[in-house]
Design a protein around this motif. Structure first.
Motif, short mmCIF file in Angstrom:
data_model
loop_
_atom_site.label_atom_id
_atom_site.label_comp_id
_atom_site.label_asym_id
_atom_site.label_seq_id
_atom_site.Cartn_x
_atom_site.Cartn_y
_atom_site.Cartn_z
N HIS A 38 -43.65 9.64 -5.53
CA HIS A 38 -43.92 10.44 -4.34
C HIS A 38 -43.67 9.65 -3.06
O HIS A 38 -43.21 10.22 -2.06
CB HIS A 38 -45.37 10.94 -4.37
N LYS A 90 -39.27 15.87 -15.82
CA LYS A 90 -40.03 16.68 -14.87
C LYS A 90 -39.80 16.21 -13.44
O LYS A 90 -39.62 17.02 -12.53
CB LYS A 90 -41.51 16.62 -15.23
N GLN A 91 -39.79 14.90 -13.21
CA GLN A 91 -39.56 14.39 -11.87
C GLN A 91 -38.15 14.70 -11.38
O GLN A 91 -37.94 15.07 -10.23
CB GLN A 91 -39.81 12.88 -11.87
N GLY A 147 -37.86 18.24 -10.51
CA GLY A 147 -38.55 18.46 -9.24
C GLY A 147 -37.69 18.08 -8.05
O GLY A 147 -37.73 18.75 -7.00
N ASN A 157 -34.87 20.79 -7.52
CA ASN A 157 -35.36 22.08 -7.02
C ASN A 157 -36.24 21.93 -5.77
O ASN A 157 -36.95 22.86 -5.40
CB ASN A 157 -36.16 22.79 -8.12
N HIS A 158 -36.19 20.77 -5.13
CA HIS A 158 -37.06 20.50 -3.99
C HIS A 158 -36.68 21.41 -2.81
O HIS A 158 -35.51 21.65 -2.54
CB HIS A 158 -36.97 19.04 -3.58
N ARG A 216 -32.53 16.83 -3.04
CA ARG A 216 -31.79 17.47 -4.11
C ARG A 216 -30.49 16.73 -4.42
O ARG A 216 -30.12 16.54 -5.59
CB ARG A 216 -31.49 18.93 -3.74
#
Length: 325
Positions: free
Chosen positions: A56, A116-117, A120, A123-124, A131
């Motif tokens: 993050h 998953k990351q 993510g 599709n941010h 992206r």
């Protein structure tokens, strides 16, 4: 006692499927050696990014700092005039200032993103550059045979992104991914090469995809139609003009004019031939000088791209000969 065991087994399977295996050179992320050296020795990577420990934190850094997707910052890469071993091959000075985007890309690689990351990032909704780096992570780390499966659902994505340092190259996410599937070069670096059989299969998959989605290519711009010239009327000369043309001996005047015309034509031909010979000689000598000058100033990226295209051409020739047999 059996239910908790099944739950733990299901969680372990789910965790295993969330891990993304890396294809190719695991230590270098399949990056160009000179580009990787510049990343690892840059102050931004050794200083600022050392403090970023989590996924993050890196996503926030991309949101605030990344402005393009080139490997080098604008105006920092100078390879003209460097010859021999220094022609864009050895040393940090031969590269330039590596971009923030590629430093963050390699930093993400050191974290070994999960599926998953990575999804993510692709599709941010906050930034197209988040992206873009997610899709570039896929291009560098995943097997060539699976690239189309990763990109297929985004080939019609209409979100725009300016990929050039200093702005000036705006394209949609879908067009950018199509380019990454079909072209090897990306500004002043090269993506991991795609074997020729897989490259042909990707082209076939793109054609089938366009047929399914009924994608219509942009029509080429047509030049404006020119008006056809109006035909001239063939009119007979007026009596005054006919009288002015004739003299006492009407046969000699046309003959003398024809002789003068033939002499002027022969002189013009000889002059044009000599001029053509001189022009061809100057053109050949100038082209030789330009060719040697261009080969002297050819950068390592251009040499590598030229060798890669020649290798792919030879592979295609071998495949065609095998099919003919």
């Amino acid at each position: 006692m059996e239910a908790p065991y099944e739950d733990n087994e299901g969680q372990s399977k789910k965790k295993a499927s969330n891990v993304i295996p890396v294809w190719g050179n695991v230590s270098s992320m399949n990056l160009n050696p000179m580009l990787l050296t510049n990343i690892q020795t840059s102050q931004y990577f050794k200083g600022t990014l050392t403090e970023k420990k989590t996924y993050h934190e890196l996503i926030d850094e991309i949101y605030y700092e990344v402005k393009h997707l080139e490997p080098w910052e604008k105006g920092s890469r100078r390879t003209q005039g460097q010859t021999g071993m220094c022609g864009g091959v050895r040393g940090v000075g031969a590269g330039g200032i590596v971009s923030t985007a590629f430093c963050l890309l390699y930093k993400l690689y050191t974290l070994r993103l999960t599926r998953k990351q990575l999804m993510g990032m692709c599709n941010h909704a906050d930034s197209p550059y988040i992206r873009g780096l997610g899709f570039m992570y896929i291009r560098y780390t995943q097997p060539p045979g699976s690239l189309f499966d990763w990109y297929e659902s985004y080939l019609e994505d209409e979100e725009e992104i300016d990929v050039k340092a200093g702005t000036g190259c705006v394209m949609t996410i879908g067009d950018m991914l199509r380019q990454w599937l079909t072209r090897l070069e990306w500004f002043d670096t090269l993506f991991p090469r795609i074997p020729v059989p897989i490259e042909k299969r990707i082209h076939e998959q793109l054609r089938d995809y366009d047929k399914r989605t009924k994608r219509i290519p942009a029509a080429p711009s047509q030049a404006p139609e020119r008006e056809t010239p109006r035909p001239r009327d063939k009119r007979s000369p007026s009596p005054e003009a006919a009288a002015a043309f004739t003299n006492d001996n009407p046969r000699e005047q046309p003959r003398s004019r024809e002789k003068q015309r033939s002499r002027s034509r022969s002189r013009g031909r000889s002059r044009s031939r000599s001029r053509g010979r001189d022009h061809r000689y100057r053109h050949r000598s100038g082209s030789r000088e330009r060719h040697h000058h261009r080969r002297r100033e050819e950068s390592s990226f251009e040499r590598e791209l030229r060798h890669e295209r020649e290798r792919q051409r030879r592979e295609r020739g071998r495949d065609d000969r095998r099919k003919d047999k």
